[in-house]
Design a protein around this motif. Structure first.
Motif, PDB file in Angstrom:
ATOM      1  N   THR A 228     -96.387 -21.137  27.157  1.00  0.00           N
ATOM      2  CA  THR A 228     -97.520 -20.659  27.950  1.00  0.00           C
ATOM      3  C   THR A 228     -98.767 -20.553  27.096  1.00  0.00           C
ATOM      4  O   THR A 228     -99.863 -20.920  27.518  1.00  0.00           O
ATOM      5  N   GLY A 229     -98.608 -20.045  25.888  1.00  0.00           N
ATOM      6  CA  GLY A 229     -99.752 -19.922  25.001  1.00  0.00           C
ATOM      7  C   GLY A 229    -100.361 -21.271  24.634  1.00  0.00           C
ATOM      8  O   GLY A 229    -101.578 -21.401  24.493  1.00  0.00           O
ATOM      9  N   LEU A 230     -99.525 -22.301  24.507  1.00  0.00           N
ATOM     10  CA  LEU A 230    -100.035 -23.622  24.159  1.00  0.00           C
ATOM     11  C   LEU A 230    -100.761 -24.282  25.333  1.00  0.00           C
ATOM     12  O   LEU A 230    -101.700 -25.061  25.126  1.00  0.00           O
ATOM     13  N   SER A 231    -100.345 -23.990  26.540  1.00  0.00           N
ATOM     14  CA  SER A 231    -100.970 -24.612  27.706  1.00  0.00           C
ATOM     15  C   SER A 231    -102.042 -23.744  28.347  1.00  0.00           C
ATOM     16  O   SER A 231    -103.083 -24.242  28.790  1.00  0.00           O
ATOM     17  N   ARG A 232    -101.815 -22.415  28.394  1.00  0.00           N
ATOM     18  CA  ARG A 232    -102.773 -21.489  29.019  1.00  0.00           C
ATOM     19  C   ARG A 232    -102.909 -20.241  28.132  1.00  0.00           C
ATOM     20  O   ARG A 232    -102.395 -19.171  28.464  1.00  0.00           O
ATOM     21  N   PRO A 233    -103.577 -20.361  27.008  1.00  0.00           N
ATOM     22  CA  PRO A 233    -103.651 -19.225  26.078  1.00  0.00           C
ATOM     23  C   PRO A 233    -104.473 -18.067  26.634  1.00  0.00           C
ATOM     24  O   PRO A 233    -105.457 -18.269  27.340  1.00  0.00           O
ATOM     25  N   ASP A 234    -104.042 -16.872  26.307  1.00  0.00           N
ATOM     26  CA  ASP A 234    -104.790 -15.653  26.617  1.00  0.00           C
ATOM     27  C   ASP A 234    -104.357 -14.593  25.617  1.00  0.00           C
ATOM     28  O   ASP A 234    -103.608 -14.865  24.690  1.00  0.00           O
ATOM     29  N   GLU A 235    -104.811 -13.368  25.815  1.00  0.00           N
ATOM     30  CA  GLU A 235    -104.514 -12.310  24.842  1.00  0.00           C
ATOM     31  C   GLU A 235    -103.020 -12.046  24.717  1.00  0.00           C
ATOM     32  O   GLU A 235    -102.527 -11.746  23.617  1.00  0.00           O
ATOM     33  N   LYS A 236    -102.287 -12.142  25.806  1.00  0.00           N
ATOM     34  CA  LYS A 236    -100.854 -11.878  25.768  1.00  0.00           C
ATOM     35  C   LYS A 236    -100.053 -13.117  25.377  1.00  0.00           C
ATOM     36  O   LYS A 236     -98.893 -12.993  24.977  1.00  0.00           O
ATOM     37  N   HIS A 237    -100.633 -14.258  25.519  1.00  0.00           N
ATOM     38  CA  HIS A 237     -99.947 -15.505  25.192  1.00  0.00           C
ATOM     39  C   HIS A 237    -100.809 -16.258  24.166  1.00  0.00           C
ATOM     40  O   HIS A 237    -101.534 -17.194  24.521  1.00  0.00           O
ATOM     41  N   ASP A 238    -100.772 -15.805  22.947  1.00  0.00           N
ATOM     42  CA  ASP A 238    -101.615 -16.363  21.901  1.00  0.00           C
ATOM     43  C   ASP A 238    -100.771 -17.229  20.969  1.00  0.00           C
ATOM     44  O   ASP A 238     -99.955 -16.706  20.189  1.00  0.00           O
ATOM     45  N   PRO A 239    -100.929 -18.544  21.003  1.00  0.00           N
ATOM     46  CA  PRO A 239    -100.106 -19.419  20.146  1.00  0.00           C
ATOM     47  C   PRO A 239    -100.404 -19.253  18.661  1.00  0.00           C
ATOM     48  O   PRO A 239     -99.600 -19.670  17.815  1.00  0.00           O
ATOM     49  N   LEU A 240    -101.554 -18.632  18.325  1.00  0.00           N
ATOM     50  CA  LEU A 240    -101.906 -18.465  16.920  1.00  0.00           C
ATOM     51  C   LEU A 240    -100.975 -17.492  16.202  1.00  0.00           C
ATOM     52  O   LEU A 240    -100.976 -17.447  14.967  1.00  0.00           O
ATOM     53  N   ARG A 241    -100.201 -16.753  16.941  1.00  0.00           N
ATOM     54  CA  ARG A 241     -99.235 -15.868  16.291  1.00  0.00           C
ATOM     55  C   ARG A 241     -98.124 -16.663  15.613  1.00  0.00           C
ATOM     56  O   ARG A 241     -97.466 -16.159  14.701  1.00  0.00           O
ATOM     57  N   MET A 242     -97.959 -17.934  16.032  1.00  0.00           N
ATOM     58  CA  MET A 242     -96.918 -18.775  15.447  1.00  0.00           C
ATOM     59  C   MET A 242     -97.472 -20.061  14.836  1.00  0.00           C
ATOM     60  O   MET A 242     -96.930 -20.563  13.839  1.00  0.00           O
ATOM     61  N   PHE A 243     -98.573 -20.579  15.389  1.00  0.00           N
ATOM     62  CA  PHE A 243     -99.068 -21.890  14.992  1.00  0.00           C
ATOM     63  C   PHE A 243    -100.514 -21.804  14.505  1.00  0.00           C
ATOM     64  O   PHE A 243    -101.301 -21.004  15.009  1.00  0.00           O
ATOM     65  N   SER A 244    -100.851 -22.681  13.543  1.00  0.00           N
ATOM     66  CA  SER A 244    -102.228 -22.804  13.049  1.00  0.00           C
ATOM     67  C   SER A 244    -102.875 -24.005  13.742  1.00  0.00           C
ATOM     68  O   SER A 244    -102.426 -25.144  13.565  1.00  0.00           O
ATOM     69  N   ARG A 245    -103.957 -23.734  14.495  1.00  0.00           N
ATOM     70  CA  ARG A 245    -104.577 -24.796  15.301  1.00  0.00           C
ATOM     71  C   ARG A 245    -106.097 -24.666  15.240  1.00  0.00           C
ATOM     72  O   ARG A 245    -106.639 -23.559  15.273  1.00  0.00           O
ATOM     73  N   PHE A 246    -106.773 -25.822  15.171  1.00  0.00           N
ATOM     74  CA  PHE A 246    -108.231 -25.855  15.162  1.00  0.00           C
ATOM     75  C   PHE A 246    -108.705 -26.848  16.221  1.00  0.00           C
ATOM     76  O   PHE A 246    -108.052 -27.870  16.464  1.00  0.00           O
ATOM     77  N   ASN A 247    -109.842 -26.543  16.827  1.00  0.00           N
ATOM     78  CA  ASN A 247    -110.400 -27.410  17.855  1.00  0.00           C
ATOM     79  C   ASN A 247    -111.074 -28.613  17.185  1.00  0.00           C
ATOM     80  O   ASN A 247    -112.077 -28.452  16.494  1.00  0.00           O
ATOM     81  N   PRO A 248    -110.539 -29.831  17.372  1.00  0.00           N
ATOM     82  CA  PRO A 248    -111.112 -30.993  16.682  1.00  0.00           C
ATOM     83  C   PRO A 248    -112.530 -31.317  17.148  1.00  0.00           C
ATOM     84  O   PRO A 248    -113.248 -32.044  16.446  1.00  0.00           O
ATOM     85  N   ALA A 249    -112.945 -30.798  18.291  1.00  0.00           N
ATOM     86  CA  ALA A 249    -114.314 -31.033  18.745  1.00  0.00           C
ATOM     87  C   ALA A 249    -115.313 -30.177  17.972  1.00  0.00           C
ATOM     88  O   ALA A 249    -116.515 -30.461  17.982  1.00  0.00           O
ATOM     89  N   GLU A 250    -114.822 -29.133  17.298  1.00  0.00           N
ATOM     90  CA  GLU A 250    -115.698 -28.222  16.567  1.00  0.00           C
ATOM     91  C   GLU A 250    -115.517 -28.302  15.055  1.00  0.00           C
ATOM     92  O   GLU A 250    -116.488 -28.153  14.301  1.00  0.00           O
TER      93      GLU A 250
END
Length: 383
Positions: A228-250
């Protein structure tokens, strides 16, 4: 004509002009000189040498001498080759000596101690971390990171590069678990850390499929939370708690090296299990995705994992997968209260443009001496 003089008296013989003793000496010397200058019969050796030279001359051969001696010619050829060799390497060698004289740090190991801080640290990496540090790392040099030296001014310049920084402890049998089972659990833990924090596709915001496949499918709640965090992230479903990810557009990573510092241990757990404990800090150098961007910022992520190994004979688990008992993380130099599934490092130019003053407690993201602070979002003292 008479020999008699007038007067009828006989003529007297004249006196000799040279004394007898001198004349005898002259005679003896003359005979000696004549004998010395008279032709002599050549010796047998002289006749042999003369005949050999005559035969060589008849065949058109040249007698061996200082110009025709083969050994001498070889020595001369070697001397010519040496002169040519020095002529070829002389100029490049002179240039190399001049360059090293201007910048001795180019020599391996920096024997003159003249290298910059980055080169010095790179030549003296930190020893492997075997226990929790007692304090934060000392202050590094004040250099500003650049595209060519993205870890300048950071303790991470002495950290390990990439997956090489995740060193597995020596496996051994624990309780009912064999050495091979423990070894597999350690390898799976490393695979999860690498795929979640170092895989290029994951860092560019892609879906970390390889990391998800390591987790036991029986952990349905955890997998649902992560998906859920990977597809629809929010405060309760934050993928950053497990994965390191950066927005390639930024953002884009500077170079292909992520620095790592940490350790992994294992021990017997409750209810006949084995617990693998992993505690690692990842340092990411980044710049803006805009073409020509040169400013560099760093995000520091510390992750702590507890992996529990269950006995398949006693528990309903999937062999070859791992069960995550606990996972925590702290994010250094990333925007707080942003839940879009990406890390957002702060750049110096961002503060200059907005003029906003950050608030919150001061935090050293390189301090590994304490527990992971997952609640506060303070001001990083360095990045």
């Amino acid at each position: 004509m008479s020999d008699n003089q007038p007067g009828g008296k006989p003529a007297e013989e004249p006196e000799p002009s040279v004394p007898d003793d001198i004349w005898e000496q002259f005679t003896r010397d003359t005979e000696r000189d004549i004998r010395a200058s008279a032709p002599k019969e050549p010796s047998a050796r002289a006749r042999m040498v003369t005949e050999r030279l005559r035969q060589q001359d008849a065949r058109g051969e040249q007698p061996t001498g200082w110009r025709t001696d083969p050994a001498r010619q070889k020595a001369d050829d070697r001397a010519v080759r040496r002169r040519r060799w020095w002529a070829v390497i002389g100029a490049p060698l002179a240039i190399a000596v001049a360059v090293v004289a201007m910048k001795p740090s180019l020599l391996p190991g920096d024997p003159f101690g003249s290298a910059g801080s980055d080169e010095t640290y790179a030549a003296t990496p930190l020893p492997e971390e075997t226990a929790a540090p007692s304090a934060a790392p000392s202050t590094a040099d004040p250099d500003v990171p650049t595209l060519t030296r993205p870890f300048a001014g950071s303790p991470a310049v002495r950290y390990s590069n990439g997956a090489a920084g995740i060193v597995l402890p020596t496996a051994k049998a624990v309780g009912s678990f064999s050495k091979a089972q423990v070894q597999r659990a350690l390898q799976q833990t490393k695979r999860l850390l690498v795929n979640a924090n170092l895989d290029p596709a994951t860092l560019r915001g892609g879906r970390p499929e390889a990391a998800l496949k390591v987790i036991d499918p029986s952990q349905k709640d955890l997998l649902r939370l992560l998906n859920t965090g990977l597809s629809r992230p929010d405060e309760k479903h934050d993928p950053l708690r497990m994965f390191s990810r950066f927005n390639p557009a930024e953002l884009r990573l500077v170079g292909d090296v992520v620095k790592i510092r940490g350790r992994m241990t294992f021990e017997a757990g409750r209810q006949e299990t084995v617990v693998v404990h992993a505690d690692y800090t990842f340092v990411y150098p980044l710049t803006h995705a805009d073409p020509g961007a040169t400013e560099v910022a760093r995000t520091i992520v510390r992750r702590v994992l507890d992996i529990r190994l269950y006995d398949p004979a006693k528990y309903q688990v999937t062999p070859g997968r791992i069960s995550i008992a606990n996972y925590d993380s702290s994010l250094g130099n990333s925007a707080c209260d942003v839940y879009d599934g990406y890390l957002h490092p702060g750049f110096d130019s961002d503060a200059d443009s907005t003029g906003a003053s950050p608030t919150g407690p001061a935090v050293d993201p390189y301090d590994r001496s304490g527990e992971v602070d997952t609640k506060s979002c303070g001001i990083v003292t360095r990045s």
